[in-house]
Scaffold this active site. Structure first.
Site, PDB file in Angstrom:
ATOM      1  CG  HIS A  97      20.896  41.912  10.335  1.00 41.04           C
ATOM      2  ND1 HIS A  97      20.042  40.752  10.712  1.00 41.04           N
ATOM      3  CD2 HIS A  97      21.574  42.592  11.076  1.00 41.04           C
ATOM      4  CE1 HIS A  97      20.665  40.834  12.125  1.00 41.04           C
ATOM      5  NE2 HIS A  97      21.271  41.848  12.281  1.00 41.04           N
ATOM      6  CD  GLU A 142      -1.197  38.372   6.227  1.00 39.86           C
ATOM      7  OE1 GLU A 142      -0.718  38.326   7.658  1.00 39.86           O
ATOM      8  OE2 GLU A 142      -1.219  39.164   5.482  1.00 39.86           O
ATOM      9  CD  GLU A 173      26.340  41.019  10.928  1.00 38.09           C
ATOM     10  OE1 GLU A 173      27.080  40.197  10.118  1.00 38.09           O
ATOM     11  OE2 GLU A 173      26.408  41.346  12.053  1.00 38.09           O
ATOM     12  CG  HIS A 216      18.290  43.380  16.053  1.00 37.59           C
ATOM     13  ND1 HIS A 216      19.349  43.833  16.804  1.00 37.59           N
ATOM     14  CD2 HIS A 216      19.377  42.660  14.947  1.00 37.59           C
ATOM     15  CE1 HIS A 216      20.713  43.786  16.512  1.00 37.59           C
ATOM     16  NE2 HIS A 216      20.500  43.052  15.210  1.00 37.59           N
ATOM     17  CG  HIS A 239      21.970  38.873  15.932  1.00 30.81           C
ATOM     18  ND1 HIS A 239      23.256  38.908  16.127  1.00 30.81           N
ATOM     19  CD2 HIS A 239      21.325  39.878  15.583  1.00 30.81           C
ATOM     20  CE1 HIS A 239      23.672  40.130  15.358  1.00 30.81           C
ATOM     21  NE2 HIS A 239      22.435  40.725  15.143  1.00 30.81           N
TER      22      HIS A 239
HETATM   23  O1  2HA Z   1      24.710  46.553  12.149  1.00 31.00           O
HETATM   24  O2  2HA Z   1      22.826  44.527  13.610  1.00 31.00           O
HETATM   25  O3  2HA Z   1      24.484  42.399  13.394  1.00 31.00           O
HETATM   26  C1  2HA Z   1      24.477  46.048  13.530  1.00 31.00           C
HETATM   27  C2  2HA Z   1      24.020  44.693  13.706  1.00 31.00           C
HETATM   28  C3  2HA Z   1      25.010  43.696  13.401  1.00 31.00           C
HETATM   29 ZN    ZN Z   2      22.239  42.476  13.870  1.00 27.20          ZN
END
Ligand code: 2HA
Ligand code: ZN
Length: 266
Positions: free
Chosen positions: A134, A164, A111, A136, A205
């Site tokens: 980033h 909050e 990414e 999840h 995602h």
């Molecule tokens: O690094 O999360 O979006 C793995 C990920 C790709």
């Molecule tokens: Zn990801």
């Protein structure tokens, strides 16, 4: 000169990555982090170990040095071997120069486009910006699968679920529809949102966060994720009491928070 191996940037990154792993937000190799390192630390020339091609070069970042997680690496393993799981790279024209790390054939995160382009966008908005992260987060991803994806509606639901969230994210959240990841298209779209938001949801995602430090960026995700979790737990109860628009306006006034015109209307 910065001793990379012992740098507190590495310690903080390892701590944050381990935390995200414990939260259950970083299954397998999910997630990536990048940190803009202070320029003054890299005035002395260093040997270039390898080069990685880039299909673009954000002019704002030319010459800047970044610490970045490696592609395919697991957040939970970074602390055990930072030099294999991380890299320190200088941004050149159409390439990244490896100064440290990515040992044993490693390479920067898939990414990288979203990271570099987001850094450029956030630096324009905030000179103290330094981290893009980033991950999840489960509740936010689940919410993105069932909720209206308009930024006003998504932000309003989070604010109404936990006050909050309005206090720390008064600008709301940027939202992108599902797009293929790991390419420049999603990088460009993310950076466009980063002009106005520090958090950008990638529907179905994950999330991109920007901050002055990893704690700062991670703190924003924690707040939004908590609100999404509360929302999903109460969403199907017929008699739920969310924080009303009038109460949100009252909170904004008390905390002297400015919110986009019309976003706190009934
Ligand atoms: O690094 O999360 O979006 C793995 C990920 C790709
Ligand atoms: Zn990801």
């Amino acid at each position: 000169m910065l001793n990379i191996q012992d740098s507190h940037y590495i310690t903080e990154l390892c701590k944050g990555a381990e935390l995200m792993s414990r939260y259950g937000w970083s299954e397998r190799n999910a997630g990536n982090i990048s940190v803009l390192l202070p320029e003054a630390e890299f005035e002395t020339p260093r040997e270039i170990l390898r080069k990685f091609q880039l299909p673009f070069s954000p002019p704002e970042l030319l010459g800047r040095v970044i610490l970045v997680t490696g592609t395919g690496k697991y957040f939970r393993n970074i602390a055990q071997n930072p030099a294999e799981n991380l890299g320190v790279l200088r941004v050149g024209k159409g390439e990244l120069e490896l100064l440290w790390g990515h040992e044993n054939g490693g390479a920067p995160t898939s990414e990288i486009s979203s990271h570099l382009r987001s850094h450029a966008a956030r630096l324009r908005a905030d000179p103290l910006h330094s981290v893009v992260c980033h991950t999840h987060p489960t509740a936010l991803i689940a919410m993105s699968a069932v909720h209206d994806l308009s930024e006003r509606e998504f932000s309003r639901t989070l604010w109404s679920s936990a006050g909050e969230c309005l206090m720390f994210l008064p600008e709301g959240l940027g939202v992108l529809p599902w797009l293929p990841c790991g390419c420049d298209e999603i990088g460009l779209a993310t950076a466009e949102k980063m002009k106005n938001y520090r958090l950008v949801i990638w529907a179905n995602h994950g999330i991109f966060a920007a901050g002055k430090s990893l704690d700062d960026a991670l703190g924003l995700i924690e707040i939004a994720e908590k609100a999404a979790d509360i929302y999903l737990k109460i969403a199907n109860f017929p008699d739920k009491r969310l924080i009303t628009a009038a109460q949100l306006r009252q909170l904004a006034e008390t905390c002297k928070i400015t919110v986009k015109e019309g976003w706190l209307n009934d």
